[in-house]
Design a protein around this motif. Structure first.
Motif, PDB file in Angstrom:
ATOM      1  N   ASN A   9       0.841  -1.202   0.000  1.00  8.67           N
ATOM      2  CA  ASN A   9       0.000   0.000   0.000  1.00  8.67           C
ATOM      3  C   ASN A   9       0.875   1.250   0.000  1.00  8.67           C
ATOM      4  N   ASN A  11       1.471   3.597   2.164  1.00  7.49           N
ATOM      5  CA  ASN A  11       2.322   3.805   3.339  1.00  7.49           C
ATOM      6  C   ASN A  11       3.548   2.909   3.305  1.00  7.49           C
ATOM      7  N   GLU A  12       3.338   1.661   2.896  1.00 11.38           N
ATOM      8  CA  GLU A  12       4.466   0.727   2.832  1.00 11.38           C
ATOM      9  C   GLU A  12       5.488   1.175   1.790  1.00 11.38           C
ATOM     10  N   TRP A  15       7.298   4.223   3.186  1.00 11.68           N
ATOM     11  CA  TRP A  15       8.216   3.765   4.246  1.00 11.68           C
ATOM     12  C   TRP A  15       9.491   3.175   3.642  1.00 11.68           C
TER      13      TRP A  15
ATOM     14  N   ASN B 116       2.016  -2.648  11.853  1.00  9.72           N
ATOM     15  CA  ASN B 116       2.310  -1.547  10.933  1.00  9.72           C
ATOM     16  C   ASN B 116       1.963  -0.150  11.437  1.00  9.72           C
ATOM     17  N   ASN B 120       2.421   3.149   9.152  1.00 12.67           N
ATOM     18  CA  ASN B 120       1.205   3.907   8.813  1.00 12.67           C
ATOM     19  C   ASN B 120       1.221   5.359   9.290  1.00 12.67           C
ATOM     20  N   SER B 123       0.378   8.166   6.934  1.00 13.52           N
ATOM     21  CA  SER B 123      -1.001   8.370   6.488  1.00 13.52           C
ATOM     22  C   SER B 123      -1.629   9.574   7.188  1.00 13.52           C
ATOM     23  N   ARG B 124      -0.992  10.039   8.291  1.00 15.74           N
ATOM     24  CA  ARG B 124      -1.531  11.216   8.982  1.00 15.74           C
ATOM     25  C   ARG B 124      -1.083  12.516   8.313  1.00 15.74           C
ATOM     26  N   ARG B 130       2.849  14.049   1.592  1.00 18.45           N
ATOM     27  CA  ARG B 130       3.417  12.742   1.246  1.00 18.45           C
ATOM     28  C   ARG B 130       4.087  12.788  -0.126  1.00 18.45           C
TER      29      ARG B 130
END
Lengths: 157, 157
Positions: A9, A11-12, A15, B116, B120, B123-124, B130
């Motif tokens: 996804n 986020n992954e 990261w 996770n 994650n 995601s905030r 991002r």
């Protein structure tokens, strides 16, 4: 292997990018510091000692650099042997150790500051990118500390 | 100490923020992974094995994860003892070692994916933040690789 069914996804993926970027920056900085005869963590200790307005103990250094107390003590011991820091026993309570920069440590601090090609990489970003990077980093630090506190009640309170 | 005369420039300040953010995120992720009985570098090896479209050797793993070949070999050895990976000698030339995930390694990979909370955190951030983070990270990786190549002619060509 079922690579076809493996979907990361957003986020992954981000990261993974951040981990890789950090690994590369750190490796580049380590190579640069090796030219100044120093490791990354040693440079971080010199910085911390240099900027701290209050006396620094091995315990405080471990806390602000997020290392285990025993590895910080071992590191301080090695840096003392190299003549970069001195430990003094003049705090109250007496069993507290105060770590201070020596003249040689001061010189090493200045030397690593002039080896700055890696640190200056961010100057190639736009001002707007740097501002966003700085503000995202600030938020991520706050959130990471929150998670660390949840996972280790006590030490980071 | 002459803190009064010590001025960090913008790049140094941003570098300090990035180092600290990374240290905190990594520490949080390590705590999270410890709950899944795994270290950060082990998780990275499992990822690399999982997503690679081609056979992985210890040398390739060392290269893509930017570790020293001898520490990667030692890590692979430990992971083999834990039953997470297997090494096979079916490549040409015969002295090449192929590292593959075992069923247990596959299971460990899936287990760490569900732990996770740290991954994650991004995601905030807003979508715009991002995107900027991802694009800055991409540029910094390219520039860091350039510097690494300049400092170590050979291994990263």
């Amino acid at each position: 292997m079922d690579n076809d069914t493996l979907k990361f996804n957003e986020n992954e993926l981000l990261w993974g990018q951040l981990i890789m970027t950090n690994t590369l920056l750190q490796r580049a900085r380590e190579l640069e510091l090796a030219g100044a005869d120093m490791s990354l963590i040693q440079a971080m200790v010199l910085y911390a000692l240099k900027i701290s307005p209050e006396p620094m103990t091995p315990g405080k250094l471990a806390k602000i650099l997020y290392r285990e107390p025993h590895s910080m003590s071992a590191l301080i011991g090695r840096m003392e042997k190299q003549g970069l820091v001195e430990t003094k026993h003049d705090l109250v309570p007496k069993n507290l150790v105060r770590v201070v920069l020596t003249a040689r440590g001061e010189e090493a601090f200045q030397r690593q500051r002039t080896a700055n090609a890696v640190i200056n990489l961010t100057s190639r970003l736009t001002k707007e990118e740097r501002d966003t990077l700085s503000s995202c980093a600030g938020k991520l630090r706050v959130w990471a500390i929150e998670l660390i506190r949840q996972m280790t009640p006590g030490p980071y309170d």
